[in-house]
Design an enzyme around this catalytic site. Structure first.
Site, mmCIF file in Angstrom:
data_model
loop_
_atom_site.group_PDB
_atom_site.id
_atom_site.type_symbol
_atom_site.label_atom_id
_atom_site.label_comp_id
_atom_site.label_asym_id
_atom_site.label_seq_id
_atom_site.Cartn_x
_atom_site.Cartn_y
_atom_site.Cartn_z
ATOM 1 N N GLY A 46 0.835 -1.194 0.000
ATOM 2 C CA GLY A 46 0.000 0.000 0.000
ATOM 3 C C GLY A 46 0.869 1.242 0.000
ATOM 4 O O GLY A 46 2.005 1.204 0.473
ATOM 5 N N GLN A 51 3.048 10.007 1.060
ATOM 6 C CA GLN A 51 4.348 9.348 1.238
ATOM 7 C C GLN A 51 5.333 9.680 0.111
ATOM 8 O O GLN A 51 6.519 9.404 0.232
ATOM 9 C CB GLN A 51 4.168 7.830 1.342
ATOM 10 C CG GLN A 51 3.428 7.407 2.613
ATOM 11 C CD GLN A 51 3.251 5.900 2.676
ATOM 12 O OE1 GLN A 51 2.311 5.364 2.121
ATOM 13 N NE2 GLN A 51 4.168 5.213 3.337
ATOM 14 N N CYS A 94 5.772 -0.039 7.468
ATOM 15 C CA CYS A 94 5.372 1.138 6.694
ATOM 16 C C CYS A 94 6.573 1.576 5.864
ATOM 17 O O CYS A 94 7.686 1.640 6.384
ATOM 18 C CB CYS A 94 4.944 2.257 7.645
ATOM 19 S SG CYS A 94 4.457 3.767 6.793
ATOM 20 N N LEU A 95 6.346 1.878 4.592
ATOM 21 C CA LEU A 95 7.461 2.287 3.721
ATOM 22 C C LEU A 95 8.088 3.600 4.199
ATOM 23 O O LEU A 95 9.225 3.897 3.847
ATOM 24 C CB LEU A 95 6.985 2.409 2.271
ATOM 25 C CG LEU A 95 6.607 1.076 1.594
ATOM 26 C CD1 LEU A 95 5.965 1.321 0.235
ATOM 27 C CD2 LEU A 95 7.820 0.161 1.448
ATOM 28 N N HIS A 136 -4.762 1.441 7.260
ATOM 29 C CA HIS A 136 -3.408 1.983 7.453
ATOM 30 C C HIS A 136 -3.179 3.166 6.501
ATOM 31 O O HIS A 136 -2.694 4.223 6.908
ATOM 32 C CB HIS A 136 -2.386 0.856 7.204
ATOM 33 C CG HIS A 136 -0.940 1.277 7.215
ATOM 34 N ND1 HIS A 136 -0.004 0.720 8.056
ATOM 35 C CD2 HIS A 136 -0.257 2.183 6.452
ATOM 36 C CE1 HIS A 136 1.185 1.278 7.828
ATOM 37 N NE2 HIS A 136 1.061 2.167 6.841
ATOM 38 N N GLU A 137 -3.563 2.975 5.229
ATOM 39 C CA GLU A 137 -3.330 4.029 4.227
ATOM 40 C C GLU A 137 -4.231 5.251 4.467
ATOM 41 O O GLU A 137 -3.795 6.389 4.270
ATOM 42 C CB GLU A 137 -3.541 3.488 2.809
ATOM 43 C CG GLU A 137 -2.605 2.353 2.404
ATOM 44 C CD GLU A 137 -1.142 2.619 2.661
ATOM 45 O OE1 GLU A 137 -0.712 3.787 2.605
ATOM 46 O OE2 GLU A 137 -0.417 1.656 2.946
ATOM 47 N N HIS A 140 -2.702 7.473 6.865
ATOM 48 C CA HIS A 140 -1.679 8.346 6.260
ATOM 49 C C HIS A 140 -2.312 9.643 5.753
ATOM 50 O O HIS A 140 -1.738 10.724 5.895
ATOM 51 C CB HIS A 140 -1.017 7.651 5.062
ATOM 52 C CG HIS A 140 0.157 6.800 5.428
ATOM 53 N ND1 HIS A 140 1.278 7.296 6.050
ATOM 54 C CD2 HIS A 140 0.394 5.480 5.253
ATOM 55 C CE1 HIS A 140 2.153 6.321 6.235
ATOM 56 N NE2 HIS A 140 1.642 5.189 5.761
HETATM 57 NI NI NI Z 1 2.482 3.258 5.760
#
Ligand code: NI
Length: 174
Positions: A46, A51, A94-95, A136-137, A140
């Site tokens: 995701g 991000q 998480c990236l 989760h996204e 963000h």
């Molecule tokens: Ni994340």
């Protein structure tokens, strides 16, 4: 299409609230393609626009496994309409927070209203990994990260560790 740079903590932009998309034009379509390419390139499941430094309410996910066909999904201006009382726990990474995994409990099922890539309004229910990933996204888009589930002390330790990784790149001899 191009791979964009993924922003990591403690960059303040990750705490900002993204703005709704009013029209899906050329720039938005390019952004979505880039989000997919960037996500696949980083082996994530995701990615939200914030991000890559764009404060627009759009996110992409693909929870298909390696040997399965790809299942790219895009959510524009997503909102959570309903959630189940039943909860599910995953160890989430998480990236934007390298080398960190945190056990997080979220509602198992969620109902999401969103706009698809063609501009159609959709309401759909999601379960399991996909449900967790979308939640989760969406966090963000509201400036919330998985480390916000932790105490300030633990959060600061993780940020310190990541800053250290950034300062000390791998040493190679070629
Ligand atoms: Ni994340």
């Amino acid at each position: 299409m191009s791979i964009r740079e993924i922003i990591t903590v403690p960059d303040e932009i990750l705490k900002k609230i993204s703005k709704p998309i009013e029209k899906i034009g050329v720039n938005e379509k390019k952004l979505i393609k880039d989000l997919f390419e960037t996500m696949y390139n980083s082996k994530g499941i995701g990615l939200a626009a914030v991000q890559v430094g764009i404060l627009k309410r759009v996110l992409v996910v693909d929870v298909s496994s390696k040997d399965e066909e790809k299942k790219p999904m895009c959510f524009i201006n997503p909102t959570i309409r309903k959630v189940s009382d039943e909860m599910a726990v995953y160890e989430e990474g998480c990236l934007s927070i390298p080398e960190t995994f945190i056990e997080i409990q979220r509602p198992k099922i969620c109902e999401i209203e969103y706009i698809d890539i063609e501009g159609k309004i959709k309401i759909e229910e999601f379960d399991g990994l996909l449900s967790t990933c979308i939640q989760h996204e969406i966090n963000h888009l509201d400036g919330k990260l998985i480390i916000d589930h932790l105490s300030k002390l633990k959060r600061d330790l993780i940020v310190k560790k990541i800053l250290k990784i950034k300062k000390n790149p791998d040493r190679i001899l070629v």
